[in-house]
Design an enzyme around this catalytic site. Sequence first.
Site, mmCIF file in Angstrom:
data_model
loop_
_atom_site.group_PDB
_atom_site.id
_atom_site.type_symbol
_atom_site.label_atom_id
_atom_site.label_comp_id
_atom_site.label_asym_id
_atom_site.label_seq_id
_atom_site.Cartn_x
_atom_site.Cartn_y
_atom_site.Cartn_z
ATOM 1 C CG HIS A 158 -41.450 7.889 2.835
ATOM 2 N ND1 HIS A 158 -41.858 6.617 2.469
ATOM 3 C CD2 HIS A 158 -40.111 7.783 3.021
ATOM 4 C CE1 HIS A 158 -40.818 5.810 2.427
ATOM 5 N NE2 HIS A 158 -39.739 6.506 2.773
ATOM 6 C CB CYS A 182 -32.679 5.462 -0.850
ATOM 7 S SG CYS A 182 -32.907 5.634 -2.635
#
Length: 298
Positions: free
Chosen positions: A205, A238
């Site tokens: 990822h 994020c």
Amino acid sequence: MVLPEKVTIIEVGPRDGLQNEDNFVDTETKKEFIGKLELAGILEMEITSFVSPKWVPQMRDAVSIVTSRPKGIRSIALVPNRKGMEKLLETDCKNIAVFVGVSDSFNRKNINKSTRNSMEELIPMIAGLKAKGFFVRACISTAFYCPYEGKVSIVDTVKLCSEFAAVGVDELSVADTIGMATPVESFILFSELKKELPFVMIAAHFHDTRKMALANIYASLQAGIDRFDSSAGGIGGCPFAPGSSGNVATEDVVYMLERMGIETGIDLDKLVDAIDVIAPHLSREIDSGYYRLSKVKL
């Protein structure tokens, strides 16, 4: 050069991609986005998160998203803790993702627990889920670098992944959360994980903060990785990792892999159609190379 003949893309746009989006994207648009991604050939997808709407308001419609999820693919919902799991168990979704940061600082900023405390809660939770026939994906954040602690020890990352493997998770999603990993670091870590955990599915990822995601994917392919998380349009980031830009764009990954002769099963034209659905609802423009060029009239 040894490369796989086929790669599986795990689409994370509807969950990881949208969770940090400033504008609330209405539920019907999310459902259409997910449906178009399925039509493009996506077979595995993180669709939502059962997280407190106080902290991630974008995910407040998780129940509705899960209830109407595509049934012909692996639709995965993420849960941050036992409370989120209890909400998910009220639905009929049997694919779940849990997450933990390798670094304590990131984990505390994210869910107000140390990494060790998170594992103490997650291990019995995962064992219970596996006993009930769930597919369990463990998302490993800050596997390379932490925004608060700097470089993360490869020993710590492998140890944490091994703990998840020991309790029976089906897949590990190992993340370069702030996009600082280099191709050499990616090759070394994923080679070590493949050696230590040969029977666990491992997905890489990558975030594209420093525009190294595609290079890292190429290095990971050579380490034996054939599963990759990506986000249509490169959307995401994020909220608990300052400076972290979007995930690597699914369309850029698919284009690169297909040009290399590696099968993905994803239709790029239909993928662009899916991005067209979500693009008008975002607070920033889509800036992936393939999507931009798809709009140029020759």
